[in-house]
Design a protein around this motif. Structure first.
Motif, PDB file in Angstrom:
ATOM      1  N   ASP A 141     -26.926  30.683 -11.221  1.00 24.98           N
ATOM      2  CA  ASP A 141     -27.924  29.642 -11.530  1.00 24.98           C
ATOM      3  C   ASP A 141     -28.298  29.698 -13.017  1.00 24.98           C
ATOM      4  N   ALA A 142     -28.503  30.906 -13.508  1.00 21.12           N
ATOM      5  CA  ALA A 142     -28.902  31.053 -14.921  1.00 21.12           C
ATOM      6  C   ALA A 142     -27.811  30.524 -15.840  1.00 21.12           C
ATOM      7  N   ALA A 143     -26.562  30.813 -15.510  1.00 22.42           N
ATOM      8  CA  ALA A 143     -25.436  30.369 -16.352  1.00 22.42           C
ATOM      9  C   ALA A 143     -25.377  28.843 -16.384  1.00 22.42           C
ATOM     10  N   LEU A 144     -25.519  28.220 -15.222  1.00 20.23           N
ATOM     11  CA  LEU A 144     -25.404  26.755 -15.157  1.00 20.23           C
ATOM     12  C   LEU A 144     -26.612  26.093 -15.818  1.00 20.23           C
ATOM     13  N   ALA A 145     -27.774  26.690 -15.645  1.00 14.45           N
ATOM     14  CA  ALA A 145     -28.988  26.116 -16.254  1.00 14.45           C
ATOM     15  C   ALA A 145     -28.919  26.168 -17.776  1.00 14.45           C
ATOM     16  N   ALA A 146     -28.159  27.114 -18.301  1.00 13.84           N
ATOM     17  CA  ALA A 146     -28.083  27.267 -19.756  1.00 13.84           C
ATOM     18  C   ALA A 146     -26.901  26.504 -20.362  1.00 13.84           C
ATOM     19  N   GLY A 147     -26.287  25.654 -19.575  1.00 13.58           N
ATOM     20  CA  GLY A 147     -25.195  24.837 -20.115  1.00 13.58           C
ATOM     21  C   GLY A 147     -23.813  25.328 -19.758  1.00 13.58           C
ATOM     22  N   GLY A 148     -23.747  26.418 -19.001  1.00 13.39           N
ATOM     23  CA  GLY A 148     -22.443  26.903 -18.554  1.00 13.39           C
ATOM     24  C   GLY A 148     -21.833  25.954 -17.533  1.00 13.39           C
ATOM     25  N   ARG A 149     -20.541  26.076 -17.327  1.00 14.32           N
ATOM     26  CA  ARG A 149     -19.845  25.228 -16.353  1.00 14.32           C
ATOM     27  C   ARG A 149     -19.099  26.108 -15.361  1.00 14.32           C
ATOM     28  N   ALA A 150     -19.070  25.660 -14.110  1.00 10.45           N
ATOM     29  CA  ALA A 150     -18.285  26.385 -13.112  1.00 10.45           C
ATOM     30  C   ALA A 150     -16.896  25.773 -13.059  1.00 10.45           C
ATOM     31  N   LEU A 151     -15.878  26.531 -13.456  1.00 14.09           N
ATOM     32  CA  LEU A 151     -14.498  26.031 -13.398  1.00 14.09           C
ATOM     33  C   LEU A 151     -13.952  26.140 -11.988  1.00 14.09           C
ATOM     34  N   PHE A 152     -14.496  27.088 -11.261  1.00 12.50           N
ATOM     35  CA  PHE A 152     -14.134  27.213  -9.848  1.00 12.50           C
ATOM     36  C   PHE A 152     -15.324  27.793  -9.106  1.00 12.50           C
ATOM     37  N   GLY A 153     -15.600  27.290  -7.914  1.00 11.58           N
ATOM     38  CA  GLY A 153     -16.746  27.754  -7.137  1.00 11.58           C
ATOM     39  C   GLY A 153     -18.047  27.371  -7.809  1.00 11.58           C
ATOM     40  N   GLY A 154     -19.126  27.983  -7.352  1.00  9.59           N
ATOM     41  CA  GLY A 154     -20.446  27.673  -7.899  1.00  9.59           C
ATOM     42  C   GLY A 154     -21.504  28.062  -6.890  1.00  9.59           C
ATOM     43  N   PRO A 155     -22.721  27.522  -7.036  1.00  9.65           N
ATOM     44  CA  PRO A 155     -23.798  27.905  -6.113  1.00  9.65           C
ATOM     45  C   PRO A 155     -23.411  27.716  -4.642  1.00  9.65           C
ATOM     46  N   SER A 156     -22.584  26.721  -4.358  1.00 13.07           N
ATOM     47  CA  SER A 156     -22.228  26.484  -2.947  1.00 13.07           C
ATOM     48  C   SER A 156     -21.295  27.575  -2.405  1.00 13.07           C
ATOM     49  N   SER A 157     -20.752  28.400  -3.301  1.00  9.93           N
ATOM     50  CA  SER A 157     -19.889  29.497  -2.831  1.00  9.93           C
ATOM     51  C   SER A 157     -20.716  30.656  -2.289  1.00  9.93           C
ATOM     52  N   ILE A 158     -22.044  30.580  -2.505  1.00  8.87           N
ATOM     53  CA  ILE A 158     -22.904  31.727  -2.166  1.00  8.87           C
ATOM     54  C   ILE A 158     -23.716  31.418  -0.919  1.00  8.87           C
ATOM     55  N   GLY A 159     -23.041  31.022   0.160  1.00 11.27           N
ATOM     56  CA  GLY A 159     -23.774  30.668   1.370  1.00 11.27           C
ATOM     57  C   GLY A 159     -24.174  31.871   2.190  1.00 11.27           C
ATOM     58  N   SER A 160     -23.224  32.758   2.381  1.00 15.01           N
ATOM     59  CA  SER A 160     -23.455  33.861   3.318  1.00 15.01           C
ATOM     60  C   SER A 160     -23.088  35.167   2.640  1.00 15.01           C
ATOM     61  N   ALA A 161     -22.873  36.186   3.466  1.00 15.52           N
ATOM     62  CA  ALA A 161     -22.516  37.501   2.914  1.00 15.52           C
ATOM     63  C   ALA A 161     -21.182  37.447   2.170  1.00 15.52           C
ATOM     64  N   VAL A 162     -20.313  36.513   2.587  1.00 14.78           N
ATOM     65  CA  VAL A 162     -19.037  36.385   1.869  1.00 14.78           C
ATOM     66  C   VAL A 162     -19.210  35.332   0.784  1.00 14.78           C
ATOM     67  N   ILE A 163     -19.062  35.755  -0.453  1.00 12.13           N
ATOM     68  CA  ILE A 163     -19.209  34.828  -1.585  1.00 12.13           C
ATOM     69  C   ILE A 163     -17.815  34.449  -2.075  1.00 12.13           C
ATOM     70  N   GLY A 164     -17.582  33.155  -2.227  1.00 11.93           N
ATOM     71  CA  GLY A 164     -16.293  32.709  -2.737  1.00 11.93           C
ATOM     72  C   GLY A 164     -16.162  33.034  -4.215  1.00 11.93           C
ATOM     73  N   PRO A 165     -14.927  33.101  -4.740  1.00 17.66           N
ATOM     74  CA  PRO A 165     -14.749  33.419  -6.156  1.00 17.66           C
ATOM     75  C   PRO A 165     -15.367  32.347  -7.052  1.00 17.66           C
ATOM     76  N   ILE A 166     -15.976  32.794  -8.138  1.00 26.25           N
ATOM     77  CA  ILE A 166     -16.645  31.868  -9.059  1.00 26.25           C
ATOM     78  C   ILE A 166     -16.167  32.161 -10.481  1.00 26.25           C
ATOM     79  N   VAL A 167     -15.659  31.115 -11.142  1.00 26.76           N
ATOM     80  CA  VAL A 167     -15.221  31.258 -12.540  1.00 26.76           C
ATOM     81  C   VAL A 167     -16.149  30.399 -13.399  1.00 26.76           C
ATOM     82  N   LEU A 168     -16.857  31.036 -14.311  1.00 22.06           N
ATOM     83  CA  LEU A 168     -17.816  30.329 -15.171  1.00 22.06           C
ATOM     84  C   LEU A 168     -17.298  30.285 -16.603  1.00 22.06           C
ATOM     85  N   THR A 169     -17.639  29.220 -17.295  1.00 23.32           N
ATOM     86  CA  THR A 169     -17.259  29.166 -18.713  1.00 23.32           C
ATOM     87  C   THR A 169     -18.410  28.559 -19.527  1.00 23.32           C
ATOM     88  N   ASP A 170     -18.277  28.650 -20.847  1.00 21.09           N
ATOM     89  CA  ASP A 170     -19.303  28.127 -21.768  1.00 21.09           C
ATOM     90  C   ASP A 170     -20.688  28.714 -21.506  1.00 21.09           C
TER      91      ASP A 170
END
Ligand code: NDP
Length: 504
Positions: A337-366
């Motif tokens: 959340d902090a990365a996206l709020a500060a102008g970062g971008r999710a190249l893959f995955g994102g907040p929706s990947s964090i539903g349950s105990a299993v978190i999907g891979p997330i690639v952030l940039t910028d």
């Protein structure tokens, strides 16, 4: 998954003096353990203290034989170990088995190198005391307390335990409350492999943070801790009260530098594994990437391709499993959340990947360099990718951090030169995390990542003290410096001789 109780763990959880170990995948009961009180810890440490005399007096070869038998026992029960690691941490079975195998390699290294490392060494006494013989012994410390984490419950604790035992110490291990069963099985295997051995050579005390505190205050001769920097600091504060020495293997935020001449396919494959394996819960896992702008588009496309192919889940054959410690999920969410709020971008995955105990891979940039997603340890399956204009900029950013555990460089021609500029405990060129599989290579951090080393010679010597022995062999008639009444000619003679030696 059934609710069988792991061997050595109690079957009931009816009293507040016990706690449950549950699978993070589905919440099923793995077993119940005692919450060891201060008194319990004191009594286990007393037993370890009594066992020390016999264990440390054994010839090194005999101790190594006991370690070898233990290693064979773990190997023969590797499926049982892997299954229990899988159930307590949630990691896939194959990864759990890899953890067992790496553990065995480190036991083997300690067992095979103990005799060499414990040999008494002769050193030169120097000119002034040339009539002496000087020797340095390496002797065990006594009882070593090991406080372990939950992410690699067998491998991580073993780095300190097997070195300490091989050096002649006895050990009391306090595992994480999330993975107590693995430690119990590990100690049981030692006892089963060495039926005649005195009780107390390797013991386990289970419980929560207070049990760890009790171990720090129990009078052990050293604490080897692996876990968060905050807890490591608390451990050091406790130990400071009794001047109990510590080795601290704390958190990391390991950077990877991808240079313009890197093999991009290999770099992306390695970064994907280093960032996502074990759901990112690896102290030397990849958390930040600095990639040269010349290859940034190709690298990120390839990394995203690997992220897309990952199949995390609860199953035994998943790419990686659930978060072992539920509280960690909030940390991952906060950083994304902090990365996206500060102008970062999710190249893959994102907040929706964090539903349950299993978190999907997330690639952030910028992501801005001062963002929590870059400044703090995330310990989840996320990675930030930052494009830089050149390698110097990448090195500067990699080094500008409170954590300094591991690092990696991908470059066909300049890997070594770049690696030498990195301020960290260990660095790999054209691979990630490889050092962790080598018994001979010391591992540890600096700054907020801790200090001291596990593995290799340096890791072994963490559990020894030196005893220097200096013996006068002969007396030079009249030439005695260690007397209250020196002969009058000694000073002028020394002045001439030392003048020849020290003047420029
Ligand atoms: P902690 O640092 O809290 O725990 C590590 C070990 O210390 C556990 O056995 C724990 O017991 C014990 N402990 C807790 N409090 C004390 C205390 N006051 N005195 C002595 N021992 C104590 O790690 P967590 O399990 O809470 O993980 C939190 C964070 O730590 C993660 O998010 C990650 O950032 C980092 N971490 C880093 C690891 C690494 O390998 N560098 C490994 C694991 C975590 P108990 O579990 O019973 O509380």
């Amino acid at each position: 998954m059934n609710a069988d109780v792991a061997p050595g763990l109690r079957t009931k959880n009816t009293s507040p003096t016990t706690f449950e170990s549950r699978s993070p995948a589905d919440g099923t009961l793995v077993g119940c353990c005692t919450v060891s009180t201060e008194q319990d810890v004191g009594s286990v440490v007393d037993t370890a203290r009594r066992a020390f005399e016999a264990w440390s007096s054994l010839p090194v070869a005999s101790r190594s034989r006991h370690l070898r038998q233990w290693r064979a026992e773990i190997w023969s029960r590797r499926a049982e170990f892997a299954e229990l690691i899988h159930r307590e941490t949630g990691k896939p079975l194959e990864d759990a088995l890899l953890e067992v195998v790496l553990t065995l390699e480190h036991i083997a290294w300690n067992e095979k190198n103990a005799a060499r490392l414990l040999q008494t060494r002769r050193v030169r006494p120097g000119l002034l005391l040339a009539n002496s013989r000087a020797r340095i012994d390496r002797v065990p410390l006594g009882v070593v307390g090991v406080i372990g984490p939950w992410n690699y419950p067998l491998y991580t604790a073993n780095g300190a335990v097997s070195a300490a035992l091989a050096a002649g110490n006895t050990v009391v291990l306090k595992p994480s409350e999330h993975t107590p069963g693995v430690a119990v099985l590990y100690a049981q295997a030692f006892a089963a492999a060495n039926p005649g051995i005195q009780v107390g050579v390797l013991s386990v005390v289970t419980g929560f943070g207070d049990t760890g505190v009790a171990l720090c205050e129990s009078g052990v001769d050293k604490i080897a801790f692996t876990g968060s920097t905050a807890t490591g600091t608390a451990v050091m504060e406790r130990c400071a009260r009794t001047l109990t020495p510590v080795v601290l293997e704390c958190g990391g935020k390991d950077p990877v530098i991808v240079a313009a001449d890197a093999d991009i396919a290999a770099a992306a494959r390695a970064v994907a594994w280093g960032a996502f394996t074990n759901a990112g819960q690896t102290c030397v896992g990849v958390e930040r990437v600095y990639v040269d702008e010349a290859v940034a588009p190709a690298f990120t496309a390839e990394l995203v391709r690997h992220a897309r192919r990952a199949e995390p889940g609860m199953g035994r054959k998943a790419t990686y499993g659930p978060m072992t410690m539920p509280a960690q999920i909030d940390v991952v969410r906060r950083h994304v959340d902090a990365a996206l709020a500060a102008g970062g971008r999710a190249l893959f995955g994102g907040p929706s990947s964090i539903g349950s105990a299993v978190i999907g891979p997330i690639v952030l940039t910028d992501v801005p360099e001062n963002n929590d997603a870059i400044r703090e340890e995330t310990f989840g399956p996320t990675v930030t990718v930052t494009t830089v204009s050149n390698v110097d900029d990448a090195v500067r950013r990699a080094n500008d951090h409170q954590y300094a555990l591991g690092a990696s460089v991908f470059s066909r021609r300049h890997g070594d030169a770049i690696a030498r500029q990195l301020s960290c405990g260990q660095v790999t060129v054209n691979s990630v995390i490889a050092f962790a599989g080598m018994g001979s290579v010391p591992m540890g951090g600096l700054r907020a990542s801790g200090f001291g080393r596990v593995h290799g010679e340096e890791g072994f010597y963490e559990f020894c003290r030196t005893r220097s022995r200096v013996e006068k062999r002969w007396l030079l008639p009249g030439f005695d410096l260690t007397t209250l009444k020196r002969r009058p000619w000694i000073s002028p003679v020394l002045d001439r001789v030392l003048g020849l030696r020290h003047r420029s």
